[in-house]
Motif scaffolding. Structure first.
Motif, PDB file in Angstrom:
ATOM      1  N   UNK A   1       0.838  -1.205   0.000  1.00 57.74           N
ATOM      2  CA  UNK A   1       0.000   0.000   0.000  1.00 57.74           C
ATOM      3  C   UNK A   1       0.873   1.255   0.000  1.00 57.74           C
ATOM      4  N   UNK A   2       1.951   1.248   0.773  1.00 62.52           N
ATOM      5  CA  UNK A   2       2.862   2.401   0.802  1.00 62.52           C
ATOM      6  C   UNK A   2       3.505   2.600  -0.561  1.00 62.52           C
ATOM      7  N   UNK A   3       3.910   1.518  -1.192  1.00 62.67           N
ATOM      8  CA  UNK A   3       4.502   1.633  -2.526  1.00 62.67           C
ATOM      9  C   UNK A   3       3.505   2.163  -3.539  1.00 62.67           C
ATOM     10  N   UNK A   4       2.260   1.779  -3.418  1.00 65.81           N
ATOM     11  CA  UNK A   4       1.237   2.270  -4.343  1.00 65.81           C
ATOM     12  C   UNK A   4       0.988   3.760  -4.124  1.00 65.81           C
ATOM     13  N   UNK A   5       0.930   4.175  -2.877  1.00 67.80           N
ATOM     14  CA  UNK A   5       0.647   5.585  -2.570  1.00 67.80           C
ATOM     15  C   UNK A   5       1.809   6.485  -2.983  1.00 67.80           C
ATOM     16  N   UNK A   6       3.010   6.146  -2.535  1.00 65.81           N
ATOM     17  CA  UNK A   6       4.162   7.016  -2.776  1.00 65.81           C
ATOM     18  C   UNK A   6       4.899   6.697  -4.067  1.00 65.81           C
ATOM     19  N   UNK A   7       4.830   5.496  -4.526  1.00 67.91           N
ATOM     20  CA  UNK A   7       5.600   5.097  -5.696  1.00 67.91           C
ATOM     21  C   UNK A   7       7.012   4.707  -5.287  1.00 67.91           C
ATOM     22  N   UNK A   8       7.609   3.795  -6.025  1.00 70.99           N
ATOM     23  CA  UNK A   8       8.930   3.297  -5.667  1.00 70.99           C
ATOM     24  C   UNK A   8      10.001   4.367  -5.826  1.00 70.99           C
ATOM     25  N   UNK A   9       9.836   5.296  -6.742  1.00 70.16           N
ATOM     26  CA  UNK A   9      10.837   6.338  -6.959  1.00 70.16           C
ATOM     27  C   UNK A   9      10.843   7.412  -5.893  1.00 70.16           C
ATOM     28  N   UNK A  10       9.708   7.633  -5.257  1.00 69.30           N
ATOM     29  CA  UNK A  10       9.623   8.702  -4.261  1.00 69.30           C
ATOM     30  C   UNK A  10      10.127   8.282  -2.887  1.00 69.30           C
ATOM     31  N   UNK A  11      10.119   7.007  -2.584  1.00 68.65           N
ATOM     32  CA  UNK A  11      10.522   6.568  -1.244  1.00 68.65           C
ATOM     33  C   UNK A  11      11.955   6.952  -0.888  1.00 68.65           C
ATOM     34  N   UNK A  12      12.954   6.770  -1.750  1.00 69.75           N
ATOM     35  CA  UNK A  12      14.303   7.211  -1.374  1.00 69.75           C
ATOM     36  C   UNK A  12      14.393   8.721  -1.174  1.00 69.75           C
ATOM     37  N   UNK A  13      13.653   9.480  -1.983  1.00 63.66           N
ATOM     38  CA  UNK A  13      13.674  10.932  -1.832  1.00 63.66           C
ATOM     39  C   UNK A  13      13.026  11.353  -0.511  1.00 63.66           C
ATOM     40  N   UNK A  14      11.914  10.713  -0.161  1.00 60.89           N
ATOM     41  CA  UNK A  14      11.245  11.020   1.110  1.00 60.89           C
ATOM     42  C   UNK A  14      12.154  10.668   2.275  1.00 60.89           C
ATOM     43  N   UNK A  15      12.828   9.517   2.201  1.00 59.09           N
ATOM     44  CA  UNK A  15      13.744   9.114   3.263  1.00 59.09           C
ATOM     45  C   UNK A  15      14.926  10.074   3.364  1.00 59.09           C
ATOM     46  N   UNK A  16      15.434  10.523   2.225  1.00 61.53           N
ATOM     47  CA  UNK A  16      16.542  11.484   2.221  1.00 61.53           C
ATOM     48  C   UNK A  16      16.131  12.822   2.810  1.00 61.53           C
ATOM     49  N   UNK A  17      14.936  13.287   2.473  1.00 62.21           N
ATOM     50  CA  UNK A  17      14.432  14.543   3.032  1.00 62.21           C
ATOM     51  C   UNK A  17      14.261  14.435   4.541  1.00 62.21           C
ATOM     52  N   UNK A  18      13.769  13.298   4.988  1.00 60.44           N
ATOM     53  CA  UNK A  18      13.603  13.090   6.427  1.00 60.44           C
ATOM     54  C   UNK A  18      14.959  13.083   7.127  1.00 60.44           C
ATOM     55  N   UNK A  19      15.938  12.421   6.544  1.00 60.85           N
ATOM     56  CA  UNK A  19      17.270  12.362   7.142  1.00 60.85           C
ATOM     57  C   UNK A  19      17.914  13.745   7.193  1.00 60.85           C
ATOM     58  N   UNK A  20      17.779  14.533   6.124  1.00 63.70           N
ATOM     59  CA  UNK A  20      18.367  15.879   6.140  1.00 63.70           C
ATOM     60  C   UNK A  20      17.648  16.782   7.137  1.00 63.70           C
ATOM     61  N   UNK A  21      16.356  16.587   7.304  1.00 63.83           N
ATOM     62  CA  UNK A  21      15.629  17.358   8.315  1.00 63.83           C
ATOM     63  C   UNK A  21      16.099  17.044   9.715  1.00 63.83           C
ATOM     64  N   UNK A  22      16.352  15.773   9.976  1.00 59.17           N
ATOM     65  CA  UNK A  22      16.849  15.374  11.302  1.00 59.17           C
ATOM     66  C   UNK A  22      18.252  15.941  11.529  1.00 59.17           C
ATOM     67  N   UNK A  23      19.106  15.891  10.491  1.00 60.26           N
ATOM     68  CA  UNK A  23      20.467  16.443  10.622  1.00 60.26           C
ATOM     69  C   UNK A  23      20.427  17.942  10.900  1.00 60.26           C
ATOM     70  N   UNK A  24      19.563  18.675  10.187  1.00 57.04           N
ATOM     71  CA  UNK A  24      19.451  20.113  10.415  1.00 57.04           C
ATOM     72  C   UNK A  24      18.930  20.419  11.812  1.00 57.04           C
ATOM     73  N   UNK A  25      18.005  19.604  12.293  1.00 55.89           N
ATOM     74  CA  UNK A  25      17.475  19.802  13.641  1.00 55.89           C
ATOM     75  C   UNK A  25      18.570  19.590  14.677  1.00 55.89           C
ATOM     76  N   UNK A  26      19.341  18.528  14.528  1.00 55.55           N
ATOM     77  CA  UNK A  26      20.437  18.264  15.470  1.00 55.55           C
ATOM     78  C   UNK A  26      21.485  19.364  15.419  1.00 55.55           C
ATOM     79  N   UNK A  27      21.788  19.847  14.215  1.00 55.68           N
ATOM     80  CA  UNK A  27      22.760  20.921  14.072  1.00 55.68           C
ATOM     81  C   UNK A  27      22.273  22.188  14.768  1.00 55.68           C
ATOM     82  N   UNK A  28      21.008  22.497  14.603  1.00 57.56           N
ATOM     83  CA  UNK A  28      20.436  23.665  15.268  1.00 57.56           C
ATOM     84  C   UNK A  28      20.431  23.535  16.774  1.00 57.56           C
ATOM     85  N   UNK A  29      20.144  22.347  17.265  1.00 58.05           N
ATOM     86  CA  UNK A  29      20.165  22.138  18.717  1.00 58.05           C
ATOM     87  C   UNK A  29      21.586  22.259  19.260  1.00 58.05           C
ATOM     88  N   UNK A  30      22.567  21.768  18.514  1.00 55.59           N
ATOM     89  CA  UNK A  30      23.956  21.847  18.948  1.00 55.59           C
ATOM     90  C   UNK A  30      24.423  23.296  18.962  1.00 55.59           C
TER      91      UNK A  30
END
Length: 80
Positions: A15-44
């Motif tokens: 169902x997740x693959x149908x909703x997001x598509x196989x091509x969008x999942x790596x991009x969504x994961x990358x965006x999430x990872x960069x958001x977490x990195x920016x949050x940690x950098x800001x907290x530091x």
């Protein structure tokens, strides 16, 4: 009804693959990872930027005059 079986997780993944598509999942994961990195950098940066000298508060404050200075204009306003 306790735990999910392999088939439940497979259907959820499908169902997740149908909703997001196989091509969008790596991009969504990358965006999430960069958001977490920016949050940690800001907290530091917030914890690193402590003021070297805290602001000095002036201990010699002048009195404001109390009720005597504030009641005079009020009396003039009420008398007119």
């Amino acid at each position: 009804m306790g735990t999910f079986s392999f088939w439940h997780w497979l259907i959820v993944l499908l169902v997740i693959l149908i909703i997001f598509g196989a091509g969008k999942l790596p991009r969504v994961a990358g965006d999430l990872a960069s958001g977490i990195k920016n949050f940690r950098k800001g907290m530091k940066e917030d914890t690193d930027e402590k003021p070297a000298n805290p602001p000095v508060i002036d201990q010699q404050q002048t009195p404001t005059g109390g009720a005597a200075s504030t009641s005079a204009p009020a009396d003039k306003a009420q008398s007119h």
